[in-house]
Scaffold this motif. Structure first.
Motif, short mmCIF file in Angstrom:
data_model
loop_
_atom_site.label_atom_id
_atom_site.label_comp_id
_atom_site.label_asym_id
_atom_site.label_seq_id
_atom_site.Cartn_x
_atom_site.Cartn_y
_atom_site.Cartn_z
N LYS A 92 -15.06 62.65 129.16
CA LYS A 92 -14.93 63.50 127.92
C LYS A 92 -13.79 64.61 128.19
CE LYS A 92 -18.59 61.66 126.26
NZ LYS A 92 -18.20 60.58 125.20
N ALA A 102 -15.22 68.21 132.45
CA ALA A 102 -16.01 67.14 131.70
C ALA A 102 -15.28 65.74 131.75
CB ALA A 102 -15.99 67.47 130.12
N ALA A 156 -25.26 67.04 126.98
CA ALA A 156 -24.87 66.10 128.13
C ALA A 156 -23.34 65.94 127.76
CB ALA A 156 -25.54 64.79 127.80
N PHE A 157 -22.48 66.49 127.10
CA PHE A 157 -21.24 66.39 127.08
C PHE A 157 -20.36 66.72 128.23
CE2 PHE A 157 -16.78 67.08 125.24
CZ PHE A 157 -16.64 66.19 124.38
N CYS A 158 -21.15 67.36 129.05
CA CYS A 158 -20.62 67.58 130.36
C CYS A 158 -21.27 66.74 131.41
CB CYS A 158 -21.07 68.95 130.92
SG CYS A 158 -22.68 69.14 131.32
N MET A 159 -22.11 66.02 131.10
CA MET A 159 -22.82 65.13 131.78
C MET A 159 -22.10 64.17 132.55
SD MET A 159 -25.77 62.43 131.37
CE MET A 159 -27.37 63.22 130.77
N PHE A 162 -20.28 65.92 135.60
CA PHE A 162 -21.22 66.26 136.55
C PHE A 162 -21.76 65.27 137.58
CE2 PHE A 162 -21.69 70.57 134.57
CZ PHE A 162 -22.08 71.25 136.02
N LEU A 189 -18.36 72.94 134.27
CA LEU A 189 -19.19 73.95 133.48
C LEU A 189 -19.92 73.24 132.64
CD1 LEU A 189 -16.39 76.32 131.53
CD2 LEU A 189 -18.26 76.99 133.21
#
Lengths: 215, 809
Positions: A92, A102, A156-159, A162, A189
């Motif tokens: 992302k 992301a 979950a856009f950062c998932m 991460f 973030l």
């Protein structure tokens, strides 16, 4: 999706044909995987030749264990190549400037912000994205499984970022304390901001990863 | 009350594996054949009028396909306020960064280059970025029509030079306001007080900053618009997009399976969705509009900052006898925002002051548009009042929790402005005292009290507690569910999927009522062409309350139809039958009767009301259209939530924090945080934890560092990206945080569950501010965020140095 719906989702191009065979076929035909260049001028739509002094445009990348031939502009970032030429939209873009993480992917097992890496610089290196973690049979990577078991994220856009950061960090420190792991993934973030549950999930991920490497 | 088999249990939401494998598709992950890209031309000035646009050079560029300006939009008239409603492109930009024009081209670089070739002639107009400056007698108005909302109309409001003498003394003047209400005799209330505190403070404006920007992609097919976007409600975005684009709602399909956060900024959808929609119409090709992080700062919505003065009187026993609150709200350039009004209501609910006067004025500024951000008005007033309560309690030598306890709302607590009958409205229920008791235990408040204000070397410790209520649910929405011949139960969901999981969670109520195993349930969400019912926006903490009620109503309808169908086929009365074990059967004989699969087949054969060919009269037209399309697929449960409710639904969170401040550098760390929620019956613990901690951390971000900054002279923003106004990272919050919920059902809703998105925000914010007051004393700060430079300068001077009457510094 309706039958006459013109929207093509990124993985649809491979429906009914394994990715490996598709790639093989493309390579055999001597064509690049990408036929359109959405974001960069000079794609086949305009038929512009490459600029004088430009680096080689047709390159081979090792992405998720596969050799992918792709037409790349010299200023193109890895995130753009992954998302717009290789159909790997799991990576992302949250800021496009190394602020949010992301877009984190692994390059030779080390987490990097793919928004700030030039695609040309990863030739000959091993790139792994969120799509490359699960086994070909669909078995989730231990870190992914831990996220599922702990319901570790919200929007979950950062998932994906991460998860990739955690996979990379655990390679250097398989048995972290909670504060160590927090430091290890602090380049990412989350705006839904339940960092507590993210850490719960990733501590579980460390445990699953250790267990699977012993197995 | 059925046995709780699903409600209150953790489970894996059906969207999770797609999210963790990268297969989940957010707006920017879709591609369409022949798709163009567009770029925006943003206003370089804070306020201007477009005199001339020359796009000829851009249009002559190879690869450029079309240009869109405000003139391509459907005409709009001024609304009741006298202002023209905001449109995605404008000929009168009212903030720096407002989009004026869009270019579509075959690739994004070409579109960006074409933007550079646009010739734009702008006439600069007066501007204001600080509300207080605009209220000065000679201050500029942000809009040609005026500078403030007075009686819901835009008018010019100026304070006198006399008023501004107070400003010089650092106090907000009680100049002419716009909204005013009072409860009881405030002067008499102050007479009863043993201590009175009077403070002027400023609360910052902040962008919502969802991690996914408002990127959107649109195309047209057979006169119908297909829009892939990011929204907090799938069902409700249809009508707003139709309005912005100028077509009938029946001509709009919204696809939004996954939304990367909203926090109030995508209710419903975004004005900017009209840009790819209209460009696609104009060019005849699909258009993708990628919004950058910096563009998101401009068009991505923001919380209204406030400059406020509060006088609070407290009796020796801790009871608040009087509250006099005056708020100047930074409204941004467009429609009137409700934050200040909510601040008044929430203040009166949270602390139940014996008497209260509230005044406010919404001032227009040439800064990005405001809209509700998670706990709008509630969070700000929490930050205004919590430190004052802490100081009053300290002056009286009272325990901070005891003071919150004695003032806490309980039962059908009154709140807000008096109505026409002179009485205040009241809430459905409140169990704040129970939440405080649980928090004291979980946080170990009594043991930590010994560390209050403790100094060790350069390190000062402080502890704080805060109470934060907010609206927790609406009523009157619809549900559609079908039991089909395959024996499965299908739910249609019009709820936005922005990560709260309520898109899915609320349907577990219905599955439980029908005794359907969750494995045999499917939730269909994220696409209005899939026949979704009328539902609330996932905003204002409505969903869990509103949509569990709707799901309950739908399930009861399905159950009744199963009973009637069984009586029709097998004899007896409907009430002789019960549902369990995937069957409708005579009471006491769970293995007899019809299986759900058989009942579904019979429902289709019988038709009429059983399979959705006859529908209830009171459902929303959107629900009716969807149910009609689904008729004949199986036994349909379709109903509107008509359950009674006495009172207004609110939820509550109490937060507890401990901080350690380095008094030499001003840097501090939040060492610990615990939150306890009173949100009725717990629906999904994992999800609730996410809301409580996530909301609390959003509040902490406002305490520790997030803010806008402006070049006041040129009206230009300086904080446009994450690193300029940085949300908390994983290192800014305690490494382990605790939470709990009192889990007492709300008596005014059938499932007992209330919403929880908003209340944690003020709890996190207030608890950290109070812990800082505890560590640093009464005079360390009068503005938020409380950054290390604010602390170190105050400690150096022995008094706060950063004044409270300038916005955006």
């Amino acid at each position: 999706m309706a039958e006459n719906d013109p929207v093509v989702t990124a993985d649809e191009g491979q429906r009914g044909v394994s990715r490996r065979n598709f790639i093989k076929g493309v390579i055999a035909a001597g064509a690049a995987v990408s036929t359109t260049s959405y974001l960069f001028r000079g794609g086949s739509i305009l038929g512009q030749p490459s600029l004088p002094g430009a680096v080689e445009r047709l390159v081979t990348l090792n992405v998720n264990g596969q050799q992918r031939r792709v037409d790349v502009m010299k200023q193109e970032t890895l995130a753009m190549t992954l998302r717009y030429k290789l159909g790997l939209t799991g990576t992302k873009l949250g800021c496009d400037r190394s602020e949010c993480g992301a877009c984190t992917v692994l390059i030779d097992d080390v987490p990097h912000y793919s928004c700030s890496i030039l695609t040309h610089s990863v030739r000959g290196r091993k790139v792994v994205t969120i799509e490359g973690l699960a086994s070909p049979t669909g078995q989730l990577h231990p870190v992914q499984q831990a996220v599922v078991d702990a319901q570790g994220f919200q929007c979950a856009f950062c998932m994906p970022g991460f998860v990739m950061a955690t996979v990379g960090y655990l390679k250097t420190n398989p048995n972290p304390t909670r504060p160590e792991l927090a430091h290890g993934i602090s380049g990412n973030l989350c705006r839904c901001q339940d960092y507590n549950k993210i850490l719960d999930a990733m501590m579980l991920a460390a445990e699953y990863t250790r267990r699977s490497s012993r197995a | 009350m059925p046995e709780r088999t699903l409600v209150g249990q953790n489970y894996t939401t059906p969207d999770l594996v797609a999210k963790v494998t990268g297969k989940a598709k957010y707006a920017e992950d879709y591609r369409a054949e022949g798709m163009l890209f567009c770029k925006l031309l943003l206003s370089p000035m804070p306020h201007a009028r477009v005199r001339r646009i020359d796009s000829s050079k851009a249009l002559a560029m190879k690869g450029v396909v079309g240009v869109l300006t405000a003139d391509d939009f459907p005409p709009v008239k001024p609304d009741q306020s006298g202002l023209k409603p905001e449109q995605a492109l404008t000929n009168e930009p009212v903030y720096q960064g407002e989009p004026i024009l869009a270019v579509a081209a075959v690739d994004e670089v070409t579109a960006a280059d074409a933007i550079e070739l646009i010739e734009l002639d702008l006439e600069p107009l007066p501007f204001a970025v600080d509300p207080i400056e605009s209220l000065r007698p000679e201050g500029a108005n942000a809009r040609l029509e005026g500078n403030a909302y007075v009686d819901r109309k835009v008018a010019t409001l100026k304070w006198t030079a006399e008023d501004f003498r107070e400003v010089a003394a650092g106090r907000l003047p009680f100049g002419k306001g716009a909204d005013e209400w009072k409860v009881g005799d405030v002067d008499a209330g102050f007479k009863q007080a043993d201590v009175v505190i009077d403070e002027t403070v400023v609360i910052q404006s902040t962008g919502h900053q969802p991690l996914e920007t408002r990127t959107a992609m649109a195309y047209w097919q057979n006169g119908k618009l297909y829009l892939h976007g990011s929204t907090q409600s799938v069902a409700r975005t249809v009508a707003s997009v139709a309005g912005w684009v100028g077509v009938e709602p029946s001509k709009v399909v919204i696809v939004s399976e996954y939304t990367g956060g909203g926090f109030g900024s995508k209710i419903p959808g975004a004005h900017s969705m009209a840009i790819p929609a209209l460009l696609s119409k104009k060019t005849g090709r699909p258009v993708m509009m990628r919004i950058s992080r910096e563009e998101e700062h401009f068009i991505g919505r923001a919380r209204a900052g406030m400059q406020a003065r509060a006088r609070l009187g407290m009796r020796k026993d801790g009871r608040i006898t009087a509250l006099d609150l005056y708020i100047v709200m930074d409204n941004g350039p467009y429609s009137a925002q409700g934050d200040a009004r909510s601040s008044g209501s929430i203040a009166s609910l949270a602390y139940q002051p014996m008497t209260m006067r509230f005044r406010s004025v919404a001032v227009l500024t040439n800064t990005p548009p405001r809209t509700s951000q998670r706990s709008p008005g509630g969070m700000q007033v929490n930050a205004i009042l919590e430190p004052i309560i802490t100081k009053a309690a300290r002056k009286l030598g009272l325990d901070q929790v005891a003071v919150r306890h004695i003032n806490a709302p309980a039962g059908k607590a009154p709140y807000g402005p008096p109505g026409q009958n002179g009485k205040q409205r009241y809430v459905t229920s409140a169990f704040v005292k129970e939440a405080l008791d649980r928090g004291v235990e979980l946080f170990g408040w009594d043991a930590r009290k010994g560390r209050s204000g403790q100094r060790r070397g350069s390190k000062a410790r402080g502890i704080g507690v805060a109470v934060s209520p907010y609206v927790g649910g609406s009523i009157g929405f619809d549900a559609i569910m079908t039991i089909r011949p395959d024996g499965r139960l299908y739910f249609q969901s019009g709820i936005g999927n922005l990560g709260t999981h309520s898109t899915i969670d609320v349907h577990r109520v219905a599955a439980e009522l029908l005794g359907m195993p969750w494995e045999k349930c499917e939730v269909i969400w994220g696409d209005t062409s899939k026949h979704v019912p009328w539902s609330c926006s996932s905003a204002g903490s409505q969903t869990v309350h509103a949509m569990t009620r709707a799901a309950h109503a739908g399930a009861m309808d399905a159950k009744r139809k199963l009973q009637e169908l069984a009586a029709h086929d097998l004899g007896g009365k409907p009430d002789d039958y019960d549902v369990s074990n995937e069957r409708v059967h005579r009471k006491g004989n769970a293995s007899g009767g019809l299986t759900f699969a058989q009942a579904a087949k019979r429902a289709i054969e019988l038709g009429g009301k059983y399979d959705g060919h006859e529908l209830p009269k009171d459902i929303n037209p959107m629900t009716k259209t969807s149910a009609t399309a689904l008729a004949g697929l199986g036994l349909m449960g379709v109903a509107k939530d008509n359950y009674p409710r006495d009172g207004d639904t609110h939820s509550y969170v109490v937060g507890f924090a401990e901080v350690e401040v380095d008094v030499e550098t001003g840097a501090y760390q939040i060492l610990d945080y615990t939150a306890v929620a009173d949100c009725g019956t717990v629906l999904h613990p994992h999800s609730l934890a996410g809301q409580i901690h996530g909301g609390s951390v959003l509040g902490m971000g406002h305490a520790i560092g997030q803010r806008w900054t402006y070049d006041q002279h040129y009206g230009r923003p300086l904080a446009k990206r994450f690193h300029h106004t940085k949300p908390p990272t994983i290192l800014d919050v305690p490494v382990a945080m605790k939470w709990d919920a009192v889990n007492i059902p709300d008596p005014e809703t059938p499932v007992g569950a209330r919403g929880i998105g908003e209340p944690p925000v003020g709890a996190g914010y207030g608890a950290v501010l109070n812990a800082l007051v505890d560590a640093l004393g009464d005079d360390a700060f009068r503005r938020t965020p409380v950054t290390p430079d604010v602390i170190v300068a105050a400690l150096d001077a022995g008094k706060w140095t950063h004044e409270a009457l300038t916005a955006h510094v």
